[in-house]
Design a protein around this motif. Structure first.
Motif, PDB file in Angstrom:
ATOM      1  N   GLY A 268       0.819  -1.211   0.000  1.00  0.00           N
ATOM      2  CA  GLY A 268       0.000   0.000   0.000  1.00  0.00           C
ATOM      3  C   GLY A 268       0.847   1.253   0.000  1.00  0.00           C
ATOM      4  O   GLY A 268       0.594   2.190  -0.774  1.00  0.00           O
ATOM      5  N   SER A 269       1.858   1.282   0.857  1.00  0.00           N
ATOM      6  CA  SER A 269       2.744   2.441   0.900  1.00  0.00           C
ATOM      7  C   SER A 269       3.508   2.608  -0.415  1.00  0.00           C
ATOM      8  O   SER A 269       3.704   3.724  -0.898  1.00  0.00           O
ATOM      9  CB  SER A 269       3.735   2.295   2.058  1.00  0.00           C
ATOM     10  N   MET A 270       3.907   1.485  -0.994  1.00  0.00           N
ATOM     11  CA  MET A 270       4.619   1.539  -2.272  1.00  0.00           C
ATOM     12  C   MET A 270       3.724   2.112  -3.370  1.00  0.00           C
ATOM     13  O   MET A 270       4.164   2.922  -4.190  1.00  0.00           O
ATOM     14  CB  MET A 270       5.090   0.133  -2.652  1.00  0.00           C
ATOM     15  N   LEU A 271       2.460   1.712  -3.384  1.00  0.00           N
ATOM     16  CA  LEU A 271       1.530   2.196  -4.405  1.00  0.00           C
ATOM     17  C   LEU A 271       1.278   3.689  -4.251  1.00  0.00           C
ATOM     18  O   LEU A 271       1.323   4.448  -5.234  1.00  0.00           O
ATOM     19  CB  LEU A 271       0.219   1.421  -4.319  1.00  0.00           C
ATOM     20  N   LEU A 272       1.025   4.143  -3.031  1.00  0.00           N
ATOM     21  CA  LEU A 272       0.739   5.559  -2.816  1.00  0.00           C
ATOM     22  C   LEU A 272       1.952   6.428  -3.158  1.00  0.00           C
ATOM     23  O   LEU A 272       1.807   7.500  -3.758  1.00  0.00           O
ATOM     24  CB  LEU A 272       0.312   5.785  -1.365  1.00  0.00           C
ATOM     25  N   LEU A 273       3.136   5.962  -2.787  1.00  0.00           N
ATOM     26  CA  LEU A 273       4.343   6.709  -3.128  1.00  0.00           C
ATOM     27  C   LEU A 273       4.547   6.748  -4.633  1.00  0.00           C
ATOM     28  O   LEU A 273       4.936   7.793  -5.198  1.00  0.00           O
ATOM     29  CB  LEU A 273       5.556   6.081  -2.436  1.00  0.00           C
ATOM     30  N   ALA A 274       4.284   5.633  -5.313  1.00  0.00           N
ATOM     31  CA  ALA A 274       4.444   5.590  -6.767  1.00  0.00           C
ATOM     32  C   ALA A 274       3.464   6.533  -7.455  1.00  0.00           C
ATOM     33  O   ALA A 274       3.808   7.181  -8.457  1.00  0.00           O
ATOM     34  CB  ALA A 274       4.245   4.164  -7.270  1.00  0.00           C
ATOM     35  N   ILE A 275       2.249   6.638  -6.936  1.00  0.00           N
ATOM     36  CA  ILE A 275       1.272   7.561  -7.516  1.00  0.00           C
ATOM     37  C   ILE A 275       1.723   9.007  -7.320  1.00  0.00           C
ATOM     38  O   ILE A 275       1.618   9.840  -8.233  1.00  0.00           O
ATOM     39  CB  ILE A 275      -0.118   7.320  -6.883  1.00  0.00           C
ATOM     40  N   GLU A 276       2.241   9.314  -6.128  1.00  0.00           N
ATOM     41  CA  GLU A 276       2.725  10.668  -5.871  1.00  0.00           C
ATOM     42  C   GLU A 276       3.876  11.038  -6.800  1.00  0.00           C
ATOM     43  O   GLU A 276       3.964  12.170  -7.278  1.00  0.00           O
ATOM     44  CB  GLU A 276       3.181  10.791  -4.418  1.00  0.00           C
ATOM     45  N   GLN A 277       4.755  10.083  -7.081  1.00  0.00           N
ATOM     46  CA  GLN A 277       5.931  10.335  -7.910  1.00  0.00           C
ATOM     47  C   GLN A 277       5.689  10.054  -9.382  1.00  0.00           C
ATOM     48  O   GLN A 277       6.609  10.223 -10.188  1.00  0.00           O
ATOM     49  CB  GLN A 277       7.101   9.477  -7.413  1.00  0.00           C
ATOM     50  N   ARG A 278       4.481   9.608  -9.735  1.00  0.00           N
ATOM     51  CA  ARG A 278       4.129   9.241 -11.108  1.00  0.00           C
ATOM     52  C   ARG A 278       5.104   8.198 -11.653  1.00  0.00           C
ATOM     53  O   ARG A 278       5.583   8.273 -12.792  1.00  0.00           O
ATOM     54  CB  ARG A 278       4.092  10.478 -12.013  1.00  0.00           C
ATOM     55  N   ASP A 279       5.419   7.230 -10.803  1.00  0.00           N
ATOM     56  CA  ASP A 279       6.337   6.150 -11.164  1.00  0.00           C
ATOM     57  C   ASP A 279       5.508   5.015 -11.761  1.00  0.00           C
ATOM     58  O   ASP A 279       5.065   4.096 -11.073  1.00  0.00           O
ATOM     59  CB  ASP A 279       7.094   5.680  -9.923  1.00  0.00           C
ATOM     60  N   TYR A 280       5.294   5.048 -13.074  1.00  0.00           N
ATOM     61  CA  TYR A 280       4.374   4.137 -13.746  1.00  0.00           C
ATOM     62  C   TYR A 280       4.746   2.662 -13.589  1.00  0.00           C
ATOM     63  O   TYR A 280       3.863   1.827 -13.382  1.00  0.00           O
ATOM     64  CB  TYR A 280       4.239   4.509 -15.222  1.00  0.00           C
ATOM     65  N   PRO A 281       6.025   2.274 -13.722  1.00  0.00           N
ATOM     66  CA  PRO A 281       6.335   0.848 -13.537  1.00  0.00           C
ATOM     67  C   PRO A 281       5.957   0.325 -12.157  1.00  0.00           C
ATOM     68  O   PRO A 281       5.447  -0.796 -12.032  1.00  0.00           O
ATOM     69  CB  PRO A 281       7.856   0.795 -13.756  1.00  0.00           C
ATOM     70  N   ASN A 282       6.191   1.118 -11.114  1.00  0.00           N
ATOM     71  CA  ASN A 282       5.796   0.684  -9.772  1.00  0.00           C
ATOM     72  C   ASN A 282       4.283   0.587  -9.639  1.00  0.00           C
ATOM     73  O   ASN A 282       3.758  -0.339  -9.014  1.00  0.00           O
ATOM     74  CB  ASN A 282       6.350   1.648  -8.725  1.00  0.00           C
ATOM     75  N   ILE A 283       3.566   1.546 -10.220  1.00  0.00           N
ATOM     76  CA  ILE A 283       2.092   1.511 -10.167  1.00  0.00           C
ATOM     77  C   ILE A 283       1.582   0.257 -10.874  1.00  0.00           C
ATOM     78  O   ILE A 283       0.749  -0.487 -10.345  1.00  0.00           O
ATOM     79  CB  ILE A 283       1.494   2.776 -10.812  1.00  0.00           C
ATOM     80  N   GLN A 284       2.084   0.018 -12.092  1.00  0.00           N
ATOM     81  CA  GLN A 284       1.664  -1.166 -12.849  1.00  0.00           C
ATOM     82  C   GLN A 284       1.993  -2.443 -12.099  1.00  0.00           C
ATOM     83  O   GLN A 284       1.169  -3.368 -12.026  1.00  0.00           O
ATOM     84  CB  GLN A 284       2.369  -1.180 -14.206  1.00  0.00           C
ATOM     85  N   GLY A 285       3.189  -2.512 -11.529  1.00  0.00           N
ATOM     86  CA  GLY A 285       3.610  -3.732 -10.835  1.00  0.00           C
ATOM     87  C   GLY A 285       2.758  -4.031  -9.617  1.00  0.00           C
ATOM     88  O   GLY A 285       2.312  -5.169  -9.432  1.00  0.00           O
ATOM     89  N   VAL A 286       2.512  -3.022  -8.792  1.00  0.00           N
ATOM     90  CA  VAL A 286       1.717  -3.238  -7.575  1.00  0.00           C
ATOM     91  C   VAL A 286       0.292  -3.627  -7.930  1.00  0.00           C
ATOM     92  O   VAL A 286      -0.285  -4.561  -7.341  1.00  0.00           O
ATOM     93  CB  VAL A 286       1.735  -1.984  -6.683  1.00  0.00           C
ATOM     94  N   LEU A 287      -0.313  -2.938  -8.890  1.00  0.00           N
ATOM     95  CA  LEU A 287      -1.695  -3.252  -9.266  1.00  0.00           C
ATOM     96  C   LEU A 287      -1.796  -4.635  -9.900  1.00  0.00           C
ATOM     97  O   LEU A 287      -2.775  -5.364  -9.668  1.00  0.00           O
ATOM     98  CB  LEU A 287      -2.230  -2.183 -10.223  1.00  0.00           C
ATOM     99  N   PHE A 288      -0.797  -5.012 -10.697  1.00  0.00           N
ATOM    100  CA  PHE A 288      -0.814  -6.341 -11.316  1.00  0.00           C
ATOM    101  C   PHE A 288      -0.709  -7.432 -10.249  1.00  0.00           C
ATOM    102  O   PHE A 288      -1.485  -8.402 -10.258  1.00  0.00           O
ATOM    103  CB  PHE A 288       0.327  -6.470 -12.320  1.00  0.00           C
ATOM    104  N   ILE A 289       0.240  -7.297  -9.326  1.00  0.00           N
ATOM    105  CA  ILE A 289       0.408  -8.307  -8.282  1.00  0.00           C
ATOM    106  C   ILE A 289      -0.819  -8.359  -7.382  1.00  0.00           C
ATOM    107  O   ILE A 289      -1.274  -9.448  -6.988  1.00  0.00           O
ATOM    108  CB  ILE A 289       1.674  -8.022  -7.460  1.00  0.00           C
ATOM    109  N   SER A 290      -1.391  -7.204  -7.051  1.00  0.00           N
ATOM    110  CA  SER A 290      -2.588  -7.177  -6.208  1.00  0.00           C
ATOM    111  C   SER A 290      -3.754  -7.876  -6.899  1.00  0.00           C
ATOM    112  O   SER A 290      -4.487  -8.653  -6.277  1.00  0.00           O
ATOM    113  CB  SER A 290      -2.964  -5.733  -5.869  1.00  0.00           C
ATOM    114  N   THR A 291      -3.917  -7.610  -8.194  1.00  0.00           N
ATOM    115  CA  THR A 291      -4.990  -8.262  -8.953  1.00  0.00           C
ATOM    116  C   THR A 291      -4.777  -9.766  -9.013  1.00  0.00           C
ATOM    117  O   THR A 291      -5.725 -10.548  -8.844  1.00  0.00           O
ATOM    118  CB  THR A 291      -5.044  -7.685 -10.379  1.00  0.00           C
ATOM    119  N   LEU A 292      -3.539 -10.179  -9.241  1.00  0.00           N
ATOM    120  CA  LEU A 292      -3.226 -11.608  -9.292  1.00  0.00           C
ATOM    121  C   LEU A 292      -3.546 -12.277  -7.954  1.00  0.00           C
ATOM    122  O   LEU A 292      -4.143 -13.372  -7.919  1.00  0.00           O
ATOM    123  CB  LEU A 292      -1.756 -11.800  -9.650  1.00  0.00           C
ATOM    124  N   LEU A 293      -3.190 -11.640  -6.852  1.00  0.00           N
ATOM    125  CA  LEU A 293      -3.458 -12.216  -5.534  1.00  0.00           C
ATOM    126  C   LEU A 293      -4.958 -12.319  -5.265  1.00  0.00           C
ATOM    127  O   LEU A 293      -5.435 -13.324  -4.723  1.00  0.00           O
ATOM    128  CB  LEU A 293      -2.783 -11.376  -4.452  1.00  0.00           C
TER     129      LEU A 293
END
Length: 320
Positions: A268-293
Motif C-alpha cells: 500500500g505504501s509503495m503504491l501511494l508513493l508511486a502515484i505521488e511520484q508518477r512512477d508508472y512501472p511501480n504503479i503497474q507492478g503493484v496493481l498487477f500483483i494485487s490483482t493476481l493475488l
C-alpha cells in the motif's frame, strides 16, 4: 475434479488478461506523459524525446500494449523511473509485510467472528446475543483508519504497550519485534473484518437452527450441541466459505489504508508513493500483483467451498 480445476484456471487466466487490459487503458488515460517523471523543468525537445524513448511512450499504443503484455508474461515488471531498481524484487520485499499483515488479520477475524456469530445465533433470545449483534453493526459502521487511530491512542500513546508504527530494520530477522509492530495493524483490520464476517456466520447458523436435518438429528436422540457440531457447522460453513474469499481479498486491499496509518513499508505504501511520484512501472507492478493475488484468493475459495460441500462436486461433476 481435474476438469473443473482446469476450467477454473482458464477462467483465472482470462480474468487476469482482462484486468491487464483495463490496467493498461486506465494508466494511459491519466493526464501527462510517463516521461515527465524523468525530465526536469525547462527540458528541451531533445531531452523530452530521449525520455519518451526510454519509457516507450513514443511508440504506438498497440506496440506499447504488446510490450506490456509480453513483459508481464515473463513476469518482468520493469524498472522504477525514480529509484532505477527492478520493480519485482521491491514488490517481493513489500509483500513480506503485506502478506503476514493480511493473513494474520484474517485468521484473527475468524477466531473472533466464528464463535461470537454462532453464540449470537444460538442465544438470540438472550441479552448478550443481541448485544453481540449490535456491536457487530457498530464495527461495520466505523472506518478502518478510525479504528487504527483509536488503537494507537489507547495502546501506543496512553498505555505504551506497542509501537505506534514503522517496521524493524531487520524485518522478520527479529520476529518478536516484527510481531509487536504488526499487532495494532492486525488488530485494526481484524476488528473491522470480524464485524462483517460475524453477520454472515450468525445468518448461516440461524438457517442451520431452523433446518429439518437438525430437528431430525435431535429427534433421533442427539443432544443440541452434538447435533450442531456434527451436522450443523459443516452445512453452515458452505455459504460462509463463499464470503471468506471476499473478506480475505478485502483485507488485502484494506491493508493499503492501514499501512498508511501505521507507516508500514508494504504494498500500500509503495503504491501511494508511486502515484505521488508518477512512477508508472511501480504503479503497474503493484496493481498487477494485487490483482493476481485477489484472483488467486477467489480461485482457492471456490475450491475450498467445493471440497466442503459434496453436493457441489456431484452437481458440477454431472454437468461436466
Amino acid at each position: 475434479m481435474l476438469v473443473y480445476i482446469a476450467r477454473r484456471l482458464a477462467i483465472l487466466f482470462f480474468s487476469l488478461l482482462a484486468a491487464c487490459v483495463v490496467l493498461f487503458i486506465l494508466l494511459r488515460l491519466l493526464p501527462g506523459d510517463p516521461a515527465n517523471s524523468l525530465i526536469s523543468v525547462g527540458a528541451d525537445e531533445a531531452q523530452i524525446a530521449a525520455a519518451r524513448r526510454q519509457v516507450g511512450s513514443d511508440l504506438p499504443l498497440a506496440q506499447q500494449f504488446l510490450q506490456f503484455i509480453t513483459s508481464l508474461a515473463r513476469f518482468d515488471l520493469g524498472t522504477s523511473f525514480i529509484s532505477r531498481t527492478p520493480v519485482l524484487p521491491e514488490i517481493m520485499d513489500r509483500l513480506a509485510v503485506t502478506l503476514p499483515l493480511t493473513v494474520l488479520s484474517f485468521l484473527l477475524a475468524l477466531v473472533i467472528a466464528v464463535p461470537l456469530g454462532i453464540l449470537s445465533a444460538v442465544k438470540a433470545d438472550r441479552w448478550y446475543g443481541a448485544a453481540i449483534s449490535v456491536v457487530s453493526q457498530l464495527g461495520i459502521a466505523i472506518p478502518v483508519f478510525w479504528v487504527g487511530i483509536l488503537l494507537v491512542t489507547l495502546f501506543a500513546v496512553n498505555l505504551r504497550l506497542f509501537p505506534s508504527g514503522g517496521f524493524p530494520p531487520r524485518g522478520w530477522g527479529a520476529p518478536v519485534e516484527a510481531l509487536r509492530t504488526l499487532f495494532l495493524p492486525i488488530l485494526t483490520i481484524a476488528i473491522v473484518m470480524s464485524a462483517s464476517l460475524l453477520r454472515y456466520v450468525r445468518s448461516a447458523t440461524q438457517d442451520v437452527l431452523g433446518s429439518d436435518y437438525l430437528r431430525t438429528a435431535r429427534a433421533l436422540g442427539a443432544g443440541f450441541s452434538e447435533a450442531l457440531v456434527r451436522h450443523g457447522i459443516r452445512n453452515g460453513a458452505v455459504p460462509v466459505m463463499s464470503i471468506l474469499g471476499i473478506e480475505l481479498a478485502t483485507a488485502l486491499l484494506g491493508a493499503v489504508v492501514v499501512e498508511r496509518v501505521f507507516n508500514l513499508p508494504g504494498l500500500g505504501s509503495m503504491l501511494l508513493l508511486a502515484i505521488e511520484q508518477r512512477d508508472y512501472p511501480n504503479i503497474q507492478g503493484v496493481l498487477f500483483i494485487s490483482t493476481l493475488l485477489v484472483l488467486l484468493i477467489g480461485f482457492l475459495a471456490d475450491l475450498g467451498q467445493r471440497l466442503v460441500d459434496p453436493r457441489l462436486r456431484e452437481s458440477r461433476g454431472a454437468r461436466s
